[in-house]
Design a protein around this motif. Structure first.
Motif, PDB file in Angstrom:
ATOM      1  N   PRO A 289      38.300  55.594  35.900  1.00 18.74           N
ATOM      2  CA  PRO A 289      37.048  55.061  35.324  1.00 18.74           C
ATOM      3  C   PRO A 289      37.207  53.665  34.737  1.00 18.74           C
ATOM      4  CG  PRO A 289      37.337  57.353  34.707  1.00 18.74           C
ATOM      5  CD  PRO A 289      38.611  56.931  35.355  1.00 18.74           C
ATOM      6  N   THR A 290      38.326  53.424  34.043  1.00 19.94           N
ATOM      7  CA  THR A 290      38.551  52.090  33.472  1.00 19.94           C
ATOM      8  C   THR A 290      38.704  51.052  34.571  1.00 19.94           C
ATOM      9  OG1 THR A 290      39.629  53.065  31.538  1.00 19.94           O
ATOM     10  CG2 THR A 290      40.050  50.735  31.962  1.00 19.94           C
ATOM     11  N   ARG A 291      39.434  51.414  35.637  1.00 17.36           N
ATOM     12  CA  ARG A 291      39.609  50.475  36.750  1.00 17.36           C
ATOM     13  C   ARG A 291      38.274  50.155  37.418  1.00 17.36           C
ATOM     14  NH1 ARG A 291      43.900  52.011  41.272  1.00 17.36           N
ATOM     15  NH2 ARG A 291      45.248  51.632  39.486  1.00 17.36           N
ATOM     16  N   MET A 292      37.447  51.170  37.622  1.00 19.41           N
ATOM     17  CA  MET A 292      36.148  50.954  38.255  1.00 19.41           C
ATOM     18  C   MET A 292      35.263  50.055  37.407  1.00 19.41           C
ATOM     19  SD  MET A 292      35.803  52.211  41.267  1.00 19.41           S
ATOM     20  CE  MET A 292      34.017  52.002  41.332  1.00 19.41           C
ATOM     21  N   LEU A 293      35.284  50.245  36.089  1.00 23.98           N
ATOM     22  CA  LEU A 293      34.486  49.387  35.205  1.00 23.98           C
ATOM     23  C   LEU A 293      34.966  47.938  35.271  1.00 23.98           C
ATOM     24  CD1 LEU A 293      34.077  51.686  32.071  1.00 23.98           C
ATOM     25  CD2 LEU A 293      32.275  50.928  33.634  1.00 23.98           C
ATOM     26  N   GLY A 294      36.291  47.752  35.315  1.00 23.82           N
ATOM     27  CA  GLY A 294      36.821  46.398  35.425  1.00 23.82           C
ATOM     28  C   GLY A 294      36.425  45.726  36.728  1.00 23.82           C
ATOM     29  N   LEU A 295      36.506  46.450  37.833  1.00 23.84           N
ATOM     30  CA  LEU A 295      36.120  45.889  39.129  1.00 23.84           C
ATOM     31  C   LEU A 295      34.621  45.599  39.181  1.00 23.84           C
ATOM     32  CD1 LEU A 295      38.273  48.106  41.532  1.00 23.84           C
ATOM     33  CD2 LEU A 295      38.752  45.785  40.731  1.00 23.84           C
ATOM     34  N   ALA A 296      33.825  46.475  38.588  1.00 20.96           N
ATOM     35  CA  ALA A 296      32.377  46.236  38.556  1.00 20.96           C
ATOM     36  C   ALA A 296      32.045  44.995  37.740  1.00 20.96           C
ATOM     37  CB  ALA A 296      31.667  47.461  37.982  1.00 20.96           C
ATOM     38  N   THR A 297      32.767  44.778  36.643  1.00 18.99           N
ATOM     39  CA  THR A 297      32.533  43.587  35.820  1.00 18.99           C
ATOM     40  C   THR A 297      32.867  42.324  36.592  1.00 18.99           C
ATOM     41  OG1 THR A 297      33.006  44.842  33.804  1.00 18.99           O
ATOM     42  CG2 THR A 297      33.153  42.442  33.669  1.00 18.99           C
ATOM     43  N   ARG A 298      34.002  42.326  37.291  1.00 13.15           N
ATOM     44  CA  ARG A 298      34.385  41.153  38.075  1.00 13.15           C
ATOM     45  C   ARG A 298      33.374  40.879  39.183  1.00 13.15           C
ATOM     46  NH1 ARG A 298      40.559  41.528  39.872  1.00 13.15           N
ATOM     47  NH2 ARG A 298      39.788  39.738  41.063  1.00 13.15           N
ATOM     48  N   THR A 299      32.901  41.942  39.845  1.00 13.18           N
ATOM     49  CA  THR A 299      31.909  41.768  40.898  1.00 13.18           C
ATOM     50  C   THR A 299      30.605  41.222  40.342  1.00 13.18           C
ATOM     51  OG1 THR A 299      32.896  43.603  42.128  1.00 13.18           O
ATOM     52  CG2 THR A 299      30.667  42.970  42.741  1.00 13.18           C
ATOM     53  N   ALA A 300      30.222  41.677  39.152  1.00 14.86           N
ATOM     54  CA  ALA A 300      28.972  41.204  38.544  1.00 14.86           C
ATOM     55  C   ALA A 300      29.050  39.732  38.174  1.00 14.86           C
ATOM     56  CB  ALA A 300      28.647  42.047  37.311  1.00 14.86           C
ATOM     57  N   MET A 301      30.229  39.239  37.828  1.00 12.54           N
ATOM     58  CA  MET A 301      30.375  37.851  37.402  1.00 12.54           C
ATOM     59  C   MET A 301      30.408  36.873  38.568  1.00 12.54           C
ATOM     60  SD  MET A 301      30.366  37.907  34.124  1.00 12.54           S
ATOM     61  CE  MET A 301      30.991  36.269  33.758  1.00 12.54           C
ATOM     62  N   ASP A 302      30.874  37.329  39.749  1.00 13.27           N
ATOM     63  CA  ASP A 302      31.116  36.406  40.852  1.00 13.27           C
ATOM     64  C   ASP A 302      30.952  37.155  42.172  1.00 13.27           C
ATOM     65  OD1 ASP A 302      31.963  34.489  42.624  1.00 13.27           O
ATOM     66  OD2 ASP A 302      33.861  34.075  41.619  1.00 13.27           O
ATOM     67  N   ALA A 303      30.053  36.677  43.033  1.00 13.27           N
ATOM     68  CA  ALA A 303      29.832  37.335  44.320  1.00 13.27           C
ATOM     69  C   ALA A 303      31.069  37.289  45.212  1.00 13.27           C
ATOM     70  CB  ALA A 303      28.650  36.694  45.039  1.00 13.27           C
ATOM     71  N   ALA A 304      31.931  36.297  45.012  1.00 11.23           N
ATOM     72  CA  ALA A 304      33.147  36.193  45.822  1.00 11.23           C
ATOM     73  C   ALA A 304      34.163  37.268  45.491  1.00 11.23           C
ATOM     74  CB  ALA A 304      33.778  34.814  45.628  1.00 11.23           C
ATOM     75  N   GLU A 305      33.950  38.030  44.399  1.00  9.13           N
ATOM     76  CA  GLU A 305      34.910  39.029  43.982  1.00  9.13           C
ATOM     77  C   GLU A 305      34.774  40.346  44.731  1.00  9.13           C
ATOM     78  OE1 GLU A 305      37.415  39.041  41.811  1.00  9.13           O
ATOM     79  OE2 GLU A 305      37.223  36.923  41.338  1.00  9.13           O
ATOM     80  N   LEU A 306      33.657  40.567  45.444  1.00 12.64           N
ATOM     81  CA  LEU A 306      33.455  41.868  46.083  1.00 12.64           C
ATOM     82  C   LEU A 306      34.577  42.228  47.048  1.00 12.64           C
ATOM     83  CD1 LEU A 306      31.792  44.401  46.538  1.00 12.64           C
ATOM     84  CD2 LEU A 306      30.432  43.140  48.222  1.00 12.64           C
ATOM     85  N   PRO A 307      34.976  41.370  47.994  1.00 12.41           N
ATOM     86  CA  PRO A 307      36.099  41.749  48.880  1.00 12.41           C
ATOM     87  C   PRO A 307      37.389  42.015  48.114  1.00 12.41           C
ATOM     88  CG  PRO A 307      34.900  39.865  49.769  1.00 12.41           C
ATOM     89  CD  PRO A 307      34.408  40.061  48.374  1.00 12.41           C
ATOM     90  N   LEU A 308      37.646  41.223  47.067  1.00  9.79           N
ATOM     91  CA  LEU A 308      38.859  41.433  46.271  1.00  9.79           C
ATOM     92  C   LEU A 308      38.800  42.752  45.516  1.00  9.79           C
ATOM     93  CD1 LEU A 308      39.334  37.841  44.812  1.00  9.79           C
ATOM     94  CD2 LEU A 308      40.505  38.862  46.760  1.00  9.79           C
ATOM     95  N   ALA A 309      37.602  43.082  44.989  1.00 10.37           N
ATOM     96  CA  ALA A 309      37.454  44.346  44.265  1.00 10.37           C
ATOM     97  C   ALA A 309      37.710  45.534  45.187  1.00 10.37           C
ATOM     98  CB  ALA A 309      36.057  44.427  43.652  1.00 10.37           C
ATOM     99  N   LEU A 310      37.210  45.465  46.418  1.00  9.09           N
ATOM    100  CA  LEU A 310      37.448  46.544  47.370  1.00  9.09           C
ATOM    101  C   LEU A 310      38.933  46.649  47.716  1.00  9.09           C
ATOM    102  CD1 LEU A 310      34.400  45.987  49.756  1.00  9.09           C
ATOM    103  CD2 LEU A 310      34.712  47.854  48.120  1.00  9.09           C
ATOM    104  N   ARG A 311      39.588  45.522  47.866  1.00  6.32           N
ATOM    105  CA  ARG A 311      41.018  45.538  48.196  1.00  6.32           C
ATOM    106  C   ARG A 311      41.829  46.139  47.055  1.00  6.32           C
ATOM    107  NH1 ARG A 311      43.775  39.961  49.845  1.00  6.32           N
ATOM    108  NH2 ARG A 311      42.161  40.110  51.444  1.00  6.32           N
TER     109      ARG A 311
END
Length: 456
Positions: free
Chosen positions: A192-214
């Protein structure tokens, strides 16, 4: 808590030593009182026959008793505490016991994924098998399937336990289709903590989505395909064993592929949740700017660029010479404008723009996600070359690649482009060169621990 336990243990030891000292003093005082009493009796009774021998025997008995009690107290004070006592229930501190000098000494972290029957007691049997080999389960995730359950563990196992032995232990506990991988301290973060962190990064920057999935799925390949370039766009998201396809909110398809390890419906749902978050927030680029002064005194601004800079980027192309555009794009100059829409999209990477005080765009630097690799590319207007702008862009792009968890970046140019070679060498990172048909690929390794410091 560990410091508190250590302090409590030290206080207890000090109290025990004080108790033993007080008991020794009391026993010595009792012996002196006994001798004094005997002397008083002797004075009262006088020279009774046999009295001296009786006093000597009494003194000897008292001395022997005191010596025995002192010996017993000192030797039994080092004996193990009784099983039911407080000391017997105390957890061993790190460094105590047979082997380790720290909590992780002599152990290794592993990620273990296996499939078990969805029946009562199956998980308990697997946990018992692991415990029998001294394997400590730190975290557990369950992925329900139509038949069975995929259990994913983070475990701490004895370092002497080989990967094959760990796999066989899981099989003995009822696991099948087992997959294991070495883990590190970063994996200790709960899901859950990891998912929240990835969601925050994705919300801040559209370029983060591929990195968040990786980062969510570990070793996998992420590819973003523009709409209409590789067959019809999928009507809906799909999951096929080791490949999932997701509709890109910006158009096209995002493909996630992982070798040998099938995705579960739970992982598919997590990926769709991140993509849905990206779709709801729309296009977004962080508004970070840095003002720099060039050696000749001119000020420039380095900032993130996006689709809104398309027209300014086309004007930059118009001002660049044919030779500059050819070195950058390795193809017909007449077609270079069609690359810009792709390059400026945050879905395919990050772009840095350099503009003058008047707002004129004079350089672009791209960090492009290429499957599981990362490419860097530079374009500097002819009139602004040889002023350190390319090196500044390259350092910033490489630093962003380090922050994104990339192990290396590569640049593609012509073998005759000595300026690009010199700029890559000034990064101070290990470089690898590959030349084929006049095309030079320079790869910079980012994995050394001091890479981030060198790039800043």
């Amino acid at each position: 808590m560990r410091e508190l336990t250590s302090a409590t243990t030290a206080s207890a030891a000090t109290a025990r030593r004080r108790f033993h000292r007080r008991r020794d003093v009391v026993e010595l005082a009792a012996l002196l009182v006994a001798v004094a009493s005997a002397d008083l009796v002797a004075d009262r009774v006088g020279h009774t026959p046999g009295l001296p021998a009786l006093l000597c025997l009494s003194a000897a008995a008292l001395a022997a008793t005191a010596g025995f009690r002192t010996w017993r107290a000192r030797h039994l004070g080092h004996a193990p505490p009784p099983p039911g006592g407080h000391e017997g229930n105390r957890a061993a501190e790190p460094g105590e016991g047979s082997a380790a000098h720290g909590p992780d000494a002599g152990t290794a972290l592993w990620r273990v994924r296996t499939t078990v029957h969805d029946t009562p007691g199956s998980l308990a049997a697997l946990c018992a098998a692991l415990a029998g080999r001294g394997v400590d389960i730190l975290t557990l995730q369950t992925h329900p399937l139509t038949e069975g359950t995929v259990d994913e563990f983070l475990v701490r196992a004895p370092a002497a336990l080989a990967p094959g032995d760990l796999t066989r232990t899981v099989a003995d506990g009822g696991g099948r289709d087992t997959w294991i991988e070495r883990a590190d301290a970063h994996d200790l973060v709960d899901t859950p903590t990891r998912m929240l962190g990835l969601a925050t990064r994705t919300a801040m920057d559209a370029a983060e989505l591929p990195l968040a999935l990786r980062q969510l799925f570990g070793r996998c390949t992420i590819r973003s395909t523009p709409p209409g370039t590789a067959g019809p766009d999928p009507a809906e998201d799909s999951l096929e064993d080791t490949i999932m396809r997701l509709r890109d909110p910006a158009g096209g398809t995002i493909t996630v592929e992982r070798a040998c390890l099938p995705f579960t419906p739970t992982e598919f749902a997590r990926a769709r949740a991140l993509v849905e978050l990206d779709a709801q927030l729309g296009a977004r680029v962080p508004d970070g700017r840095a003002v720099l002064t060039l050696p000749e005194g001119n000020e420039i601004t380095v900032r993130r660029a996006g689709p809104e800079d398309l027209e300014a980027a086309r004007e930059l192309h118009d001002r660049c010479s044919k030779a500059t555009l050819t070195r950058r794009y390795h193809g017909p100059v007449a077609d270079v404008d069609r690359y810009l829409t792709h390059l400026l999209s945050p879905r395919f990477g990050r772009t840095l723009a350099v503009q003058t005080v008047s707002g004129r765009l004079v350089a672009l630097g791209h960090l492009l996600w290429d499957g599981d690799e990362t490419e860097v590319a530079l374009l500097v207007e002819d009139a602004w070359q040889h002023r350190g702008i390319g090196l500044e862009l390259l350092r910033r792009l490489a630093a962003q690649a380090v922050d994104a968890g990339c192990e290396s970046v590569y640049a593609v140019t012509r073998a005759t482009n000595t300026a690009m070679v010199a700029t890559m060498r000034r990064l101070g990172l290990p470089l690898d060169y590959q030349v084929e048909d006049g095309t030079l690929v320079i790869t910079a390794t980012l994995s050394p621990a001091d890479a981030s410091a060198r790039l800043r």
